[in-house]
Design a protein around this motif. Structure first.
Motif, mmCIF file in Angstrom:
data_model
loop_
_atom_site.group_PDB
_atom_site.id
_atom_site.type_symbol
_atom_site.label_atom_id
_atom_site.label_comp_id
_atom_site.label_asym_id
_atom_site.label_seq_id
_atom_site.Cartn_x
_atom_site.Cartn_y
_atom_site.Cartn_z
ATOM 1 N N VAL A 179 -13.823 1.306 16.126
ATOM 2 C CA VAL A 179 -14.537 0.206 15.471
ATOM 3 C C VAL A 179 -14.054 0.035 14.035
ATOM 4 O O VAL A 179 -13.777 -1.082 13.581
ATOM 5 N N LEU A 180 -13.936 1.146 13.303
ATOM 6 C CA LEU A 180 -13.528 1.083 11.890
ATOM 7 C C LEU A 180 -12.089 0.588 11.748
ATOM 8 O O LEU A 180 -11.772 -0.186 10.840
ATOM 9 N N PHE A 181 -11.215 1.039 12.629
ATOM 10 C CA PHE A 181 -9.826 0.556 12.576
ATOM 11 C C PHE A 181 -9.774 -0.940 12.873
ATOM 12 O O PHE A 181 -9.033 -1.688 12.225
ATOM 13 N N LEU A 182 -10.552 -1.381 13.846
ATOM 14 C CA LEU A 182 -10.571 -2.799 14.198
ATOM 15 C C LEU A 182 -11.046 -3.634 13.013
ATOM 16 O O LEU A 182 -10.418 -4.646 12.656
ATOM 17 N N LEU A 183 -12.119 -3.199 12.364
ATOM 18 C CA LEU A 183 -12.617 -3.914 11.179
ATOM 19 C C LEU A 183 -11.575 -3.905 10.055
ATOM 20 O O LEU A 183 -11.404 -4.891 9.344
ATOM 21 N N GLY A 184 -10.886 -2.775 9.905
ATOM 22 C CA GLY A 184 -9.852 -2.676 8.878
ATOM 23 C C GLY A 184 -8.716 -3.643 9.122
ATOM 24 O O GLY A 184 -8.256 -4.337 8.194
ATOM 25 N N TYR A 185 -8.251 -3.719 10.374
ATOM 26 C CA TYR A 185 -7.160 -4.643 10.696
ATOM 27 C C TYR A 185 -7.582 -6.090 10.513
ATOM 28 O O TYR A 185 -6.745 -6.952 10.223
ATOM 29 N N TRP A 186 -8.852 -6.364 10.685
ATOM 30 C CA TRP A 186 -9.337 -7.729 10.528
ATOM 31 C C TRP A 186 -9.599 -8.096 9.063
ATOM 32 O O TRP A 186 -9.880 -9.248 8.764
ATOM 33 N N THR A 187 -9.535 -7.139 8.180
ATOM 34 C CA THR A 187 -9.814 -7.409 6.762
ATOM 35 C C THR A 187 -8.605 -7.095 5.873
ATOM 36 O O THR A 187 -7.769 -7.962 5.642
ATOM 37 N N PHE A 188 -8.466 -5.840 5.453
ATOM 38 C CA PHE A 188 -7.455 -5.563 4.416
ATOM 39 C C PHE A 188 -6.348 -4.597 4.834
ATOM 40 O O PHE A 188 -5.423 -4.344 4.066
ATOM 41 N N PHE A 189 -6.400 -4.046 6.043
ATOM 42 C CA PHE A 189 -5.347 -3.113 6.454
ATOM 43 C C PHE A 189 -4.023 -3.841 6.651
ATOM 44 O O PHE A 189 -3.993 -4.902 7.298
ATOM 45 N N PRO A 190 -2.917 -3.283 6.151
ATOM 46 C CA PRO A 190 -1.617 -3.779 6.615
ATOM 47 C C PRO A 190 -1.451 -3.406 8.083
ATOM 48 O O PRO A 190 -1.962 -2.373 8.524
ATOM 49 N N MET A 249 0.851 -1.202 0.000
ATOM 50 C CA MET A 249 0.000 0.000 0.000
ATOM 51 C C MET A 249 0.882 1.245 0.000
ATOM 52 O O MET A 249 1.823 1.344 0.784
ATOM 53 N N SER A 250 0.573 2.197 -0.878
ATOM 54 C CA SER A 250 1.365 3.428 -0.948
ATOM 55 C C SER A 250 1.080 4.320 0.253
ATOM 56 O O SER A 250 0.036 4.193 0.905
ATOM 57 N N GLN A 251 2.018 5.223 0.512
ATOM 58 C CA GLN A 251 1.848 6.114 1.665
ATOM 59 C C GLN A 251 0.589 6.966 1.530
ATOM 60 O O GLN A 251 -0.173 7.108 2.486
ATOM 61 N N MET A 252 0.350 7.531 0.363
ATOM 62 C CA MET A 252 -0.785 8.440 0.203
ATOM 63 C C MET A 252 -2.117 7.708 0.292
ATOM 64 O O MET A 252 -3.097 8.259 0.811
ATOM 65 N N LEU A 253 -2.169 6.469 -0.214
ATOM 66 C CA LEU A 253 -3.406 5.693 -0.083
ATOM 67 C C LEU A 253 -3.675 5.404 1.393
ATOM 68 O O LEU A 253 -4.809 5.531 1.871
ATOM 69 N N ALA A 254 -2.607 5.004 2.112
ATOM 70 C CA ALA A 254 -2.763 4.744 3.544
ATOM 71 C C ALA A 254 -3.235 6.007 4.271
ATOM 72 O O ALA A 254 -4.119 5.952 5.133
ATOM 73 N N LEU A 255 -2.671 7.152 3.908
ATOM 74 C CA LEU A 255 -3.056 8.416 4.540
ATOM 75 C C LEU A 255 -4.512 8.757 4.255
ATOM 76 O O LEU A 255 -5.253 9.182 5.144
ATOM 77 N N VAL A 256 -4.928 8.575 3.016
ATOM 78 C CA VAL A 256 -6.326 8.847 2.655
ATOM 79 C C VAL A 256 -7.272 7.956 3.454
ATOM 80 O O VAL A 256 -8.311 8.419 3.967
ATOM 81 N N ILE A 257 -6.941 6.681 3.588
ATOM 82 C CA ILE A 257 -7.806 5.735 4.303
ATOM 83 C C ILE A 257 -7.946 6.119 5.770
ATOM 84 O O ILE A 257 -9.058 6.200 6.310
ATOM 85 N N VAL A 258 -6.815 6.376 6.448
ATOM 86 C CA VAL A 258 -6.893 6.669 7.888
ATOM 87 C C VAL A 258 -7.568 8.017 8.142
ATOM 88 O O VAL A 258 -8.299 8.180 9.129
ATOM 89 N N LEU A 259 -7.343 8.987 7.237
ATOM 90 C CA LEU A 259 -8.010 10.283 7.407
ATOM 91 C C LEU A 259 -9.510 10.173 7.128
ATOM 92 O O LEU A 259 -10.317 10.873 7.751
ATOM 93 N N MET A 260 -9.891 9.297 6.202
ATOM 94 C CA MET A 260 -11.310 9.057 5.943
ATOM 95 C C MET A 260 -11.992 8.499 7.201
ATOM 96 O O MET A 260 -13.112 8.899 7.546
#
Length: 393
Positions: A36-47, A1-12
């Motif tokens: 809640v959203l971070f937890l779901l992200g880590y359980w699915t597609f977040f690095p 995952m690129s830095q800017m994509l990661a930044l966009v996701i966490v800021l969203m």
């Protein structure tokens, strides 16, 4: 995952949390939604290192913590800090409530070691959780080692919404007093100019008080806190972050710092963003398997802790003539500490009124006890308890 994509996701995620909080008038705190959203992200597609990839490694977060906590200290004067003695007693009462209920009731449900491992993380933050986790690991208690970390990560899910509810009730009570003319801003210092506040730099032309000079003075105070903490380490363990709060108070009182220099240097918003991402980064350790394994003791221990905090804070609040809502909110800071205590409090205040004067008065009455309560429980007492309790494993 690129830095800017990661930044966009966490800021969203941070924006969605804000959006829900605004729409629900802070009944659902942004911190809760984001968690809640971070937890779901880590359980699915977040690095696992999405926050670091986005540009916020732990070392950057630590730097920001020094600056922001020192900045928080400038919200208080020495007189106001001394006035928070009731907050300290209430915070300690909440901790006693956690210990009493978990030993009194928890021992009939779980074994001794589970209760011992649970208490320090419930009272405090990451340091106490790590101490108990490492202690359990060395004792061969692998599941309890995981339990210590997860209970630290998950306790905010109870603390965030409960705090928002009781603070809204407290804020509405105070607003009624404000509008009846019975409550004003503490200290009446709001109108002081930066030059009047900066007694040590009164001869310095205002044009030289640049953003970088404000950052420099904050960093100097934070560095002084670090040096004192290091010097005292062989005698007594005091977190440099606790000293940052105290040194921020002193620096403002002697005229080295003005009130809220980080806001005036246009750095506060990005600082809070970095801090929030650092907090949610801790959720990467909570896997679904871990959660299922320890779900029952996790829920029961948190529920018992909240009951203990409520009972003891209610009693002490009555004795000290502090409203039950404010007393319970102060006790609840043990479940999350800084920066969530600051974020939830300011979120609630913004939801209650759009009048800047009313917001300032609410802030002067609600924010100092929340900050002090969080530091007493999370940063100080929890580490002492962990150091004692780990010897029983």
């Amino acid at each position: 995952m690129s830095q800017m994509l990661a930044l966009v996701i966490v800021l969203m995620i941070l924006f969605i949390g804000d959006f829900v909080s605004v729409r629900t008038k802070a009944w659902v705190p942004s911190v809760f939604i984001c968690a809640v959203l971070f937890l779901l992200g880590y359980w699915t597609f977040f690095p696992k290192e999405i926050v670091a990839v986005a540009g916020v490694p732990p070392v950057v977060a630590t730097m920001v913590i020094y600056l922001i906590i020192t900045n928080m200290g400038t919200l208080l004067s020495l007189k106001e800090l001394k006035a928070q003695w009731k907050t300290i007693i209430i915070s300690l009462a909440g901790i006693v409530g956690i210990i009493a209920i978990l030993f009194g009731i928890g021992m009939f449900i779980f074994d001794f070691r589970t209760v011992i491992v649970a208490i320090p993380p419930l009272v405090g933050g990451l340091v106490s959780a790590v101490i108990m986790s490492e202690g359990a690991k060395e004792a061969g208690l692998v599941s309890l080692s995981v339990f210590a970390i997860v209970i630290y990560v998950m306790q905010g899910f109870a603390g965030y919404p409960l705090t928002s509810i009781v603070l809204k009730k407290e804020g509405k009570r105070l607003l009624g007093q404000i509008r009846n003319g019975n409550l004003a801003v503490k200290g009446e210092e709001a109108g002081a100019s930066a030059q009047a506040e900066l007694k040590l730099f009164k001869k310095l032309p205002d044009k030289y008080n640049t953003d970088f000079f404000k950052f420099l003075r904050l960093a100097v105070v934070g560095f002084a806190a670090y040096l004192v903490s290091t010097a005292l380490a062989p005698i007594i363990s005091i977190s440099p972050f606790v000293l940052c709060l105290l040194f921020g108070v002193i620096a403002r009182s002697i005229g080295f710092l003005e009130k809220q220099p980080l806001q005036k240097a246009n750095g506060f918003g990005i600082g809070i963003m970095i801090l929030m991402l650092f907090v949610f980064d801790g959720l990467k350790h909570a896997t679904p398997d871990m959660m299922l394994e320890i779900l029952y003791p996790l829920i029961v221990c948190i529920v018992l802790a909240v009951i203990g905090m409520y009972i003891f804070s209610f009693i002490i609040g009555k004795v000290l003539k502090v409203s039950k809502e404010m007393a319970f909110a102060v006790a609840l800071t043990a479940l999350y500490g800084f920066p969530a205590d600051y974020i939830i409090t300011t979120e609630v205040i913004k939801s209650l009124t759009a009048n800047e004067n009313e917001r300032e008065i609410l802030t002067s009455h609600m924010l100092p006890p929340m900050l002090v309560g969080g530091f007493i429980s999370v940063t100080m007492v929890s580490v002492v308890l962990a150091g004692i309790f780990v010897g029983f494993l």
